[in-house]
Design an enzyme around this catalytic site. Sequence first.
Site, PDB file in Angstrom:
ATOM      1  N   GLU A 234       0.819  -1.211   0.000  1.00  0.00           N
ATOM      2  CA  GLU A 234       0.000   0.000   0.000  1.00  0.00           C
ATOM      3  C   GLU A 234       0.853   1.260   0.000  1.00  0.00           C
ATOM      4  O   GLU A 234       0.534   2.225  -0.692  1.00  0.00           O
ATOM      5  CB  GLU A 234      -0.928  -0.009   1.218  1.00  0.00           C
ATOM      6  CG  GLU A 234      -1.916  -1.147   1.260  1.00  0.00           C
ATOM      7  CD  GLU A 234      -3.013  -1.021   0.226  1.00  0.00           C
ATOM      8  OE1 GLU A 234      -3.787  -1.972   0.080  1.00  0.00           O
ATOM      9  OE2 GLU A 234      -3.090   0.012  -0.458  1.00  0.00           O
ATOM     10  N   ARG A 238       0.501   3.696  -3.333  1.00  0.00           N
ATOM     11  CA  ARG A 238      -0.167   4.969  -3.069  1.00  0.00           C
ATOM     12  C   ARG A 238       0.841   6.102  -2.861  1.00  0.00           C
ATOM     13  O   ARG A 238       0.784   7.125  -3.544  1.00  0.00           O
ATOM     14  CB  ARG A 238      -1.073   4.853  -1.838  1.00  0.00           C
ATOM     15  CG  ARG A 238      -2.145   3.784  -1.968  1.00  0.00           C
ATOM     16  CD  ARG A 238      -3.224   3.952  -0.932  1.00  0.00           C
ATOM     17  NE  ARG A 238      -3.982   2.718  -0.716  1.00  0.00           N
ATOM     18  CZ  ARG A 238      -5.206   2.667  -0.220  1.00  0.00           C
ATOM     19  NH1 ARG A 238      -5.835   3.769   0.104  1.00  0.00           N
ATOM     20  NH2 ARG A 238      -5.812   1.499  -0.027  1.00  0.00           N
ATOM     21  N   ASP A 363      -4.251 -10.237  -8.724  1.00  0.00           N
ATOM     22  CA  ASP A 363      -4.530  -9.217  -9.731  1.00  0.00           C
ATOM     23  C   ASP A 363      -3.350  -8.435 -10.306  1.00  0.00           C
ATOM     24  O   ASP A 363      -2.920  -8.655 -11.442  1.00  0.00           O
ATOM     25  CB  ASP A 363      -5.600  -8.247  -9.217  1.00  0.00           C
ATOM     26  CG  ASP A 363      -5.390  -7.756  -7.794  1.00  0.00           C
ATOM     27  OD1 ASP A 363      -4.263  -7.854  -7.296  1.00  0.00           O
ATOM     28  OD2 ASP A 363      -6.357  -7.249  -7.188  1.00  0.00           O
ATOM     29  N   GLU A 497     -12.133  -0.453 -10.818  1.00  0.00           N
ATOM     30  CA  GLU A 497     -11.666  -1.419 -11.818  1.00  0.00           C
ATOM     31  C   GLU A 497     -12.548  -1.480 -13.061  1.00  0.00           C
ATOM     32  O   GLU A 497     -12.060  -1.676 -14.179  1.00  0.00           O
ATOM     33  CB  GLU A 497     -11.560  -2.809 -11.182  1.00  0.00           C
ATOM     34  CG  GLU A 497     -10.443  -2.934 -10.175  1.00  0.00           C
ATOM     35  CD  GLU A 497     -10.763  -2.328  -8.829  1.00  0.00           C
ATOM     36  OE1 GLU A 497      -9.812  -1.995  -8.088  1.00  0.00           O
ATOM     37  OE2 GLU A 497     -11.976  -2.191  -8.494  1.00  0.00           O
TER      38      GLU A 497
END
Length: 603
Positions: A234, A238, A363, A497
């Site tokens: 993360e 980010r 993913d 998405e």
Amino acid sequence: MARALQTVRVSRPHPDANNPSGPGGGGKGASRSLPVRERWPLTNGRLQPNGDPSEAANDLASLSTPPSPTPRSWTIGAGGMGGSVRGAGLLREGAWLGVPSSGSTALRPQEGAIPFSFDFNAFRSRLRHPVLGTRADESKEPQSLVRAQREKIKEMMQFAWHSYKLYAMGKNELRPLTKDGYEGNMFGGLSGATIIDSLDTLYLMELQEEFQEAKAWVEENFHLNVSGEASLFEVNIRYIGGLLSAFYLTGEEVFRVKAIKLGEKLLPAFNTPTGIPKGVVNFKSWGWAMAGSSSILAEFGSLHLEFLHLTELSGNQVFAEKVRNIRKVLRKINKPFGLYPNFLSPVSGNWMQHHVSVGGLGDSFYEYLIKSWLMSAKTDVEAKDMYYEALEAIETYLLNVSPGGLTYIAEWRGGILDHKMGHLACFSGGMIALGAEDAKEEKRAHYRELAAQITKTCHESYARSDTKLGPEAFWFNSGREAVATQLSESYYLLRPEVVESYMYLWRQTHDPIYRAWGWEVVTALEKYCRTDAGFSGIQDVYSSVPNHDNKQQTFFLAETLKYLYLLFSEDDMLSLEDWVFNTEAHPLPVNHSDSSSGAGGRL
């Protein structure tokens, strides 16, 4: 792609299952020494030393590592980007980290340090399109429908930002119902996640005042002297992604310095027997936390783009070496049926479970393979080969068509299929479209059609709900298709998405259906997710009376609104010839060499 702030991104509990009030708590650490930003205040666009000279010297030393050969595939060189550079202190050849090479206020670099020589002007000249695209003559189409739609999305971004600024400035996310901010516990005490995630969206939408507010906060208040436990993944996608993107778009030195310093704080996560990083890094002890015995594919597999850029901007090869080692381990390990399971032991280097998913847990690993190929200006053949090999295995073992004719990618558990797709897996339509051009010639049309069919299925998950927003997961069984089967999977977290895939399919086909579908999402967001003080996720997409979850996720500003804005913009705005998006939708530049600069700089 993006995931929820309140959990480690790849886990998928209901948002209120463990913490109904929001993400777990965390606090910012303290230090007696001046933060880097205060030791290097920005003066006329340049960092000048201030305070204790030894601390300032240490900053220079830590960012000026002994020279080592830059990899041949990463010789970007560069100059400022973006239609216009607002307030940017562009770096000149011979400057030390943006400090003038002469003048009484400039600190002389330590012996053995190397000058920062990232040439922004050369970088700018190699871009094939203006960053913000060619500007249409708006006087000729003052009432253009597409322009009006784009302006509406811009207004949504302004509203989301202003609500955050009013009620939660400096906190990681806004809670719009209670009109306050929340820090969470995923970032180890780092603050301002919404600010860092929003920088490039504000710049892209030419919200100049708001961008300057965000930049000022980074300069004055974004401190790295924190001591908590943070998600490596993360923080990378980010914070590192957002800072890198802001630097490449504007040339503001503060973003580069912060990105590199924060990147250094992530390195202890790689101190494992295999070099596969743990998912959690402890900022206090400079080591990884013992959070489970497995590392997650989507987490350690989604560092490559950002870490190559950290090496490019710092001259420190350690970042690139770390992610190349990950690639080496994955290349050597046996893959069951060519598939990549989601859990790997960082100690033994063996798969821990045979659970395979193109949604949560897996993913963005696949996404970063094809994007590594594209970011390298199509020289990273290893990444290309790994991507198409993985895609072929996914087609063979996971791809299904429902009795109703909907194409979906199931999840695989040791050979047994779960006939469901998560919202997170809906990025795959865009990914497959993005990679279709470089497939074998006989497969290109097939991949384009496959991308369209998967994206259609994801649209159906929206269309079959009362709110016209999609659930967290949807199933294909017992005669029910593309719908959630339990309340714990019926929530919508402002996820991007589906609109991400709409954007890629629009750019590839210009089929107006994708803009029509995108506008359906805008309408639904306004009707069901907009509150008096920002946007909120909803608990049940099958109820027309929304029950808000009180969270304006950072990725809503970073991704959802950005992809919608790009869907209604010209193709040369953040052209896919020049940029790839990290999995938080932060644009990172393609490595155009001098010989491939095309028409030259047009910025």
